[in-house]
Motif scaffolding. Structure first.
Motif, PDB file in Angstrom:
ATOM      1  N   ILE A 175     -86.913  30.239 -48.069  1.00 44.16           N
ATOM      2  CA  ILE A 175     -86.572  29.961 -46.665  1.00 44.16           C
ATOM      3  C   ILE A 175     -86.707  31.220 -45.825  1.00 44.16           C
ATOM      4  O   ILE A 175     -87.181  31.157 -44.675  1.00 44.16           O
ATOM      5  CB  ILE A 175     -85.149  29.369 -46.569  1.00 44.16           C
ATOM      6  CG1 ILE A 175     -85.159  27.914 -47.082  1.00 44.16           C
ATOM      7  CG2 ILE A 175     -84.615  29.434 -45.133  1.00 44.16           C
ATOM      8  CD1 ILE A 175     -83.817  27.225 -47.043  1.00 44.16           C
ATOM      9  N   GLY A 176     -86.312  32.347 -46.355  1.00 45.11           N
ATOM     10  CA  GLY A 176     -86.509  33.624 -45.678  1.00 45.11           C
ATOM     11  C   GLY A 176     -85.875  33.696 -44.300  1.00 45.11           C
ATOM     12  O   GLY A 176     -86.369  34.407 -43.419  1.00 45.11           O
ATOM     13  N   GLY A 177     -84.817  32.949 -44.061  1.00 44.47           N
ATOM     14  CA  GLY A 177     -84.127  32.986 -42.775  1.00 44.47           C
ATOM     15  C   GLY A 177     -84.845  32.248 -41.673  1.00 44.47           C
ATOM     16  O   GLY A 177     -84.475  32.387 -40.496  1.00 44.47           O
ATOM     17  N   ASN A 178     -85.844  31.434 -42.026  1.00 50.99           N
ATOM     18  CA  ASN A 178     -86.660  30.778 -41.014  1.00 50.99           C
ATOM     19  C   ASN A 178     -86.282  29.324 -40.756  1.00 50.99           C
ATOM     20  O   ASN A 178     -86.894  28.686 -39.893  1.00 50.99           O
ATOM     21  CB  ASN A 178     -88.139  30.849 -41.420  1.00 50.99           C
ATOM     22  CG  ASN A 178     -88.648  32.281 -41.495  1.00 50.99           C
ATOM     23  OD1 ASN A 178     -88.344  33.089 -40.610  1.00 50.99           O
ATOM     24  ND2 ASN A 178     -89.386  32.595 -42.545  1.00 50.99           N
ATOM     25  N   MET A 179     -85.327  28.787 -41.475  1.00 54.03           N
ATOM     26  CA  MET A 179     -84.914  27.391 -41.277  1.00 54.03           C
ATOM     27  C   MET A 179     -83.491  27.219 -41.772  1.00 54.03           C
ATOM     28  O   MET A 179     -82.932  28.095 -42.437  1.00 54.03           O
ATOM     29  CB  MET A 179     -85.875  26.437 -41.992  1.00 54.03           C
ATOM     30  CG  MET A 179     -85.976  26.659 -43.471  1.00 54.03           C
ATOM     31  SD  MET A 179     -87.396  25.812 -44.244  1.00 54.03           S
ATOM     32  CE  MET A 179     -88.784  26.786 -43.650  1.00 54.03           C
ATOM     33  N   SER A 180     -82.889  26.062 -41.482  1.00 57.76           N
ATOM     34  CA  SER A 180     -81.507  25.776 -41.878  1.00 57.76           C
ATOM     35  C   SER A 180     -81.484  24.739 -42.983  1.00 57.76           C
ATOM     36  O   SER A 180     -82.285  23.789 -42.977  1.00 57.76           O
ATOM     37  CB  SER A 180     -80.707  25.258 -40.677  1.00 57.76           C
ATOM     38  OG  SER A 180     -80.687  26.207 -39.635  1.00 57.76           O
ATOM     39  N   LEU A 181     -80.573  24.926 -43.926  1.00 54.93           N
ATOM     40  CA  LEU A 181     -80.413  23.986 -45.033  1.00 54.93           C
ATOM     41  C   LEU A 181     -79.023  23.361 -44.971  1.00 54.93           C
ATOM     42  O   LEU A 181     -78.017  24.075 -44.997  1.00 54.93           O
ATOM     43  CB  LEU A 181     -80.591  24.706 -46.371  1.00 54.93           C
ATOM     44  CG  LEU A 181     -80.282  23.890 -47.633  1.00 54.93           C
ATOM     45  CD1 LEU A 181     -81.241  22.702 -47.763  1.00 54.93           C
ATOM     46  CD2 LEU A 181     -80.346  24.772 -48.882  1.00 54.93           C
ATOM     47  N   TYR A 182     -78.988  22.053 -44.872  1.00 57.91           N
ATOM     48  CA  TYR A 182     -77.725  21.308 -44.868  1.00 57.91           C
ATOM     49  C   TYR A 182     -77.650  20.490 -46.149  1.00 57.91           C
ATOM     50  O   TYR A 182     -78.574  19.730 -46.462  1.00 57.91           O
ATOM     51  CB  TYR A 182     -77.633  20.399 -43.640  1.00 57.91           C
ATOM     52  CG  TYR A 182     -77.650  21.153 -42.336  1.00 57.91           C
ATOM     53  CD1 TYR A 182     -76.477  21.668 -41.798  1.00 57.91           C
ATOM     54  CD2 TYR A 182     -78.848  21.382 -41.660  1.00 57.91           C
ATOM     55  CE1 TYR A 182     -76.491  22.384 -40.612  1.00 57.91           C
ATOM     56  CE2 TYR A 182     -78.865  22.087 -40.473  1.00 57.91           C
ATOM     57  CZ  TYR A 182     -77.689  22.593 -39.950  1.00 57.91           C
ATOM     58  OH  TYR A 182     -77.712  23.307 -38.780  1.00 57.91           O
ATOM     59  N   CYS A 183     -76.557  20.650 -46.880  1.00 56.79           N
ATOM     60  CA  CYS A 183     -76.401  19.958 -48.161  1.00 56.79           C
ATOM     61  C   CYS A 183     -75.266  18.943 -48.059  1.00 56.79           C
ATOM     62  O   CYS A 183     -74.134  19.304 -47.689  1.00 56.79           O
ATOM     63  CB  CYS A 183     -76.103  20.947 -49.276  1.00 56.79           C
ATOM     64  SG  CYS A 183     -77.437  22.126 -49.575  1.00 56.79           S
ATOM     65  N   LEU A 184     -75.547  17.711 -48.411  1.00 64.13           N
ATOM     66  CA  LEU A 184     -74.547  16.661 -48.415  1.00 64.13           C
ATOM     67  C   LEU A 184     -74.263  16.283 -49.856  1.00 64.13           C
ATOM     68  O   LEU A 184     -75.125  15.734 -50.553  1.00 64.13           O
ATOM     69  CB  LEU A 184     -75.035  15.448 -47.615  1.00 64.13           C
ATOM     70  CG  LEU A 184     -75.470  15.730 -46.166  1.00 64.13           C
ATOM     71  CD1 LEU A 184     -75.866  14.441 -45.465  1.00 64.13           C
ATOM     72  CD2 LEU A 184     -74.363  16.425 -45.400  1.00 64.13           C
ATOM     73  N   GLY A 185     -73.053  16.600 -50.331  1.00 60.53           N
ATOM     74  CA  GLY A 185     -72.663  16.303 -51.704  1.00 60.53           C
ATOM     75  C   GLY A 185     -72.019  14.939 -51.787  1.00 60.53           C
ATOM     76  O   GLY A 185     -70.968  14.697 -51.203  1.00 60.53           O
TER      77      GLY A 185
END
Length: 866
Positions: A389-399
């Motif tokens: 990702i290198g700080g270029n996008m957002s990751l949202y995790c739904l558990g």
């Protein structure tokens, strides 16, 4: 807020006996009092109970509170003695708790745990015919979601309660744009009881609490939710400065940015059945809401990775329809490769210039399990994803579900400008998924930086934010190095839809005395505590990632601040025990052998008389005028569901006649006292410090001051026990005195204690009448003239100087008065904090409302009528 009355059973055989005994324990008061000051909520939950049995009973007190809240105080009052909790480092608190329990002491331990709500419970053994009061206080910063702030209170009294009330007071200098209140248990009959203004109250009677006529079950069981938002007029946001700390709220109105989102969906065998059905239903609903300017993609994974299309697709109607057909066919865990596939799709489409230049890139991962295929080491997966990702996008995790490794998803999300959210397996799982998407569906700004002068502030909370979504709010707090605001220039920059966003402005401190002129004290140190709350929260988040040294440093800082500000966090606990004494027996919380003084004996004897019956008096005769504070007069009118109030200002030493009833021979006068010296603002506050009560028929005079109580009969001071045939005096530990004159009126006098070293203020008294109907129709005085009601009409409601306090025209006694809608403090239920009661405020010493002029009520002595 729950109060149980069932002892801890050793076996099933004794449970029935304990439950029977619990019928002798009466809960007579359950109150929730919340003050919200600029989004920072201070909530006090109080439950009072009385053991009616002739033997001791064990009582459980249990409270559920929001997970984001920090407990700040817990106390128990038993037999007139208060036991207060102390915040300690978790291990030290645990050792003290275990020591207390092993030695036979009753102890309660507060600790952070749970998911959406945290639970605190404690049990104490209460002697026969004794009272117990539990008080729990917690604080939280309300987060703006979907355009509103939400304050949730869970109430489960388990029984009908004589005095039940929920009160919320909202103080927002910007003004409130809307407010609403609802509850999961509100019926059509109870709904009208909720007052929905900046002062929200809900206080059903016992009959209104019943599930059905004649039954003992209560309707009050569930969540009471207050939601509101504030007015917003400028893009710079709102900055408030109090006592050397500032807080900056930023939520501009801007056009939304397009977003590029890749949905990564776990379709492994563990997701089959209901989980997959709920995921499919949620995705179908979400796809219908994807904006036509957005681009999206779908990646599904189990043992293999499958993409719906090779690249992101614009959200046209045709593409949305095709994607929904694909989602419907999902029937069937390689987390590492699935997320990297989504990353590569976004990177490739960026390189190929298929996506709008100014748009937000995000990945939404939904899974219920641990990585089991491909790379399965959690640390390695986090490292791979962070690098890709290198700080270029957002990751949202739904558990999804209870078995997911939530901490793994939480850390991975925070490392990549996102966050994790647990989706609970329940009937509303679809709504949970859709609700989360709604929160991130409309980005407004990217890479937001909040700039403040380096030489003006320090101890700043996080001031860089990867994105700002519509309906949310950025909050930054810090400490001012000095009070010179001449060079306090604030600047906000970020990436907007068509160009870079930039706004700056000079800050000036809001004058709270102007916004809330009648409120001497709302929550004076709220900016500092808000700063501490936010700092601790961010330190706890940072402690989950980084090098071992970084984790240790942030954890140590969070612990130090938790102890300094008495916050119960994951690093601390609060323990409350009865101090060991030489008189300790098998029941150490009950001190039967102590040699009480007269007042202490009366506290012990009459605590139930006062607390169990006072609220009955108030419900029967709540139309009682009262005077308290500076001095503030309040006339409650229950038949109209309203109240009138006015202030009296005069020089210290003046004695006013409050009640004069020639037919019954009852006279009440009060003398005012001023501040110790003139405050910097030049305004000297005055208060009642001494009352004289006369019953001429009985030849009794009672003098009550902030320092002592004296009783005279036929001009001689007499012993307290020799007048029981004519006057009853009931004293409680809450510094309240109830005066009952034989076959006549009851008065309550409250003592308000002020810090002894306060440079200006003094102790003062409040005066309340419980059953004024027993006085004759000819009763008069500043309060007495209102004992039998007053006729008035209010019309022409129009904006006043303060948005939350409109003005109106009152028609009373043949006159037209300009009045203001405001609030007055009623301290009968809560001696320390009081309750805000809405009322029409009459200006100029009550001129036009009271008969004649205020000087007509001045008398020459404490027991004189002229």
């Amino acid at each position: 807020l729950t109060t149980y009355f069932i002892g801890a059973a050793r076996s099933l055989q004794v449970l029935g006996k304990l439950f029977t005994h619990s019928l002798f324990v009466e809960v007579y008061s359950v109150t929730v009092d919340c003050t919200v000051t600029s989004r920072f909520a201070h909530t006090v939950m109080t439950s009072k109970a009385f053991n009616k049995a002739n033997s001791s009973q064990e009582i459980f007190f249990e409270v559920e509170l929001p997970k984001t809240a920090f407990i700040t105080n817990f106390s128990m009052e038993i037999e007139g003695q208060v036991y207060v909790g102390e915040v300690k480092e978790k291990e030290k608190a645990k050792k003290q708790y275990e020591k207390a329990v092993s030695s036979g002491q009753t102890a309660g331990l507060v600790k952070a745990s749970g998911r959406k709500m945290e639970k605190f419970s404690v049990s104490v053994n209460i002697a026969a015919e004794s009272n117990v009061t539990f008080v729990l206080t917690y604080e939280e910063l309300l987060q703006r979601k979907l355009g509103r702030y939400e304050l949730l209170t869970r109430v489960k009294p388990k029984t009908l309660v004589q005095d039940f009330q929920i009160v919320t007071n909202i103080y927002e200098p910007q003004g409130i744009s809307y407010v609403d209140a609802h509850a999961t248990f509100l019926s059509n009959e109870l709904l009208p009881l909720v007052e929905k203004t900046a002062h929200i109250s809900f206080s059903p009677t016992m009959e209104q609490q019943r599930k059905c006529p004649g039954c003992d079950g209560t309707l009050i069981d569930g969540d009471f939710i207050v939601s509101y938002d504030v007015k917003r007029e400028k893009n710079l946001g709102d900055i408030q400065i109090v006592n050397g700390y500032f807080v900056h709220f930023f939520a501009p109105e801007l056009p939304k940015l397009p977003k590029n989102v890749v949905f990564v969906i776990d379709t492994s065998s563990s997701m089959r059945g209901r989980k997959m059905e709920q995921t499919r239903d949620a995705m179908l609903a979400i796809l219908q809401q994807v904006h036509e300017d957005d681009h999206f993609a779908i990646v599904r994974f189990d043992t293999v990775i499958e993409t719906w299309k090779d690249s992101l697709t614009k959200a046209t109607k045709e593409n949305i329809t095709e994607a929904m057909d694909y989602i419907r066919r999902l029937y069937r865990t390689n987390i590492n490769d699935a997320v990297l596939t989504a990353v590569n799709m976004l990177v490739k489409d960026r390189q190929m210039e298929r996506l709008p230049e100014r748009s937000a890139d995000m990945i939404i991962l939904l899974t219920d399990g641990m990585p089991s295929v491909g790379v399965s080491n959690i640390g390695k997966i986090q490292e791979n994803v962070l690098t890709a990702i290198g700080g270029n996008m957002s990751l949202y995790c739904l558990g999804f579900g209870n078995d997911v490794d939530y901490s793994f998803l939480d850390v991975m999300s925070r490392q990549n400008k996102g966050l994790a959210r647990r989706i609970f397996e329940a009937s509303d799982a679809v709504a949970q998924l859709q609700g989360f998407y709604d929160e991130v569906a409309s980005p407004l700004l990217l890479e937001v930086d909040m700039h403040y002068p380096d030489n003006a502030v320090d101890s700043l909370t996080t001031s860089h934010f990867s994105q700002l979504f519509n309906g949310t709010e950025i909050v930054v707090a810090g400490h001012l190095m000095d009070n010179d605001l001449d060079n306090f220039l604030v600047e906000v920059v970020g990436q907007g839809l068509e160009e870079d966003f930039r706004v700056q402005g000079q800050v000036s401190a809001a004058d709270w005395d102007v916004f809330y002129p009648d409120e001497e004290y709302i929550f004076g140190d709220f900016t500092e505590r808000l700063w501490a709350y936010l700092t601790i929260q961010q330190l706890l988040e940072k402690s989950k990632s980084g090098t071992p040294d970084e984790k240790a440093n942030t954890t140590a800082k969070a612990l130090d601040m938790s102890l300094q500000y008495s916050f119960v966090t994951p690093l601390t606990s609060m323990v409350v025990t009865k101090p060991e004494t030489e008189d300790s027996t098998s029941s150490p919380l009950i001190a039967d052998n102590v040699d009480f003084s007269w007042v202490e004996r009366h506290e012990r004897h009459v605590a139930c008389v006062f607390f169990c019956n006072m609220y009955l008096f108030l419900s029967l005769y709540s139309g009682a005028p009262a005077v308290d504070g500076d001095p503030h007069f309040m006339i409650e009118l229950p038949d109209r569901g309203d109240a009138l109030c006015f202030n009296i200002n005069d020089k210290p030493g003046t004695i006013f006649n409050l009640v004069r009833d020639s037919n019954s021979g009852i006279l009440v006068n009060g003398e005012i006292i001023g501040d110790k010296k003139t405050p910097p603002d030049g305004k000297i506050n005055t208060y009642f410090w001494r009352f004289g009560i006369v019953h001429q028929t009985l030849g009794v005079r009672l003098e009550v001051s902030t320092e002592d109580i004296s009783l005279f009969q036929d001009a001689l001071m007499i012993d307290f026990y020799s007048f029981s045939y004519s006057v009853d005096l009931l004293v409680t530990k809450d510094r309240s005195l109830t005066v009952t004159l034989r076959d006549s009126v009851k008065f309550v006098i409250l003592l308000h204690k002020v810090w002894k070293k306060h440079p200006y203020h003094r102790d003062y008294l409040g005066f309340y009448t419980l059953d004024s109907h027993l006085l004759s129709p000819g009763v008069h005085g500043l309060l007495g003239q209102f004992y039998h009601g007053i006729n008035y009409e209010v019309a022409d409601l129009h904006p006043g100087k303060v948005p939350e306090k409109p003005d109106a025209t009152m028609y009373v006694k043949g006159q037209e008065l300009n009045v203001t809608r405001g609030w007055q403090r009623d301290f009968r239920g809560d001696v320390k904090n009081g309750e805000n009661v809405p009322c029409w405020f009459i200006h100029n010493n009550g001129t036009g409302l009271i008969d004649g002029h205020v000087t007509d009520y001045i008398v020459s002595g404490l027991f004189k009528s002229v």
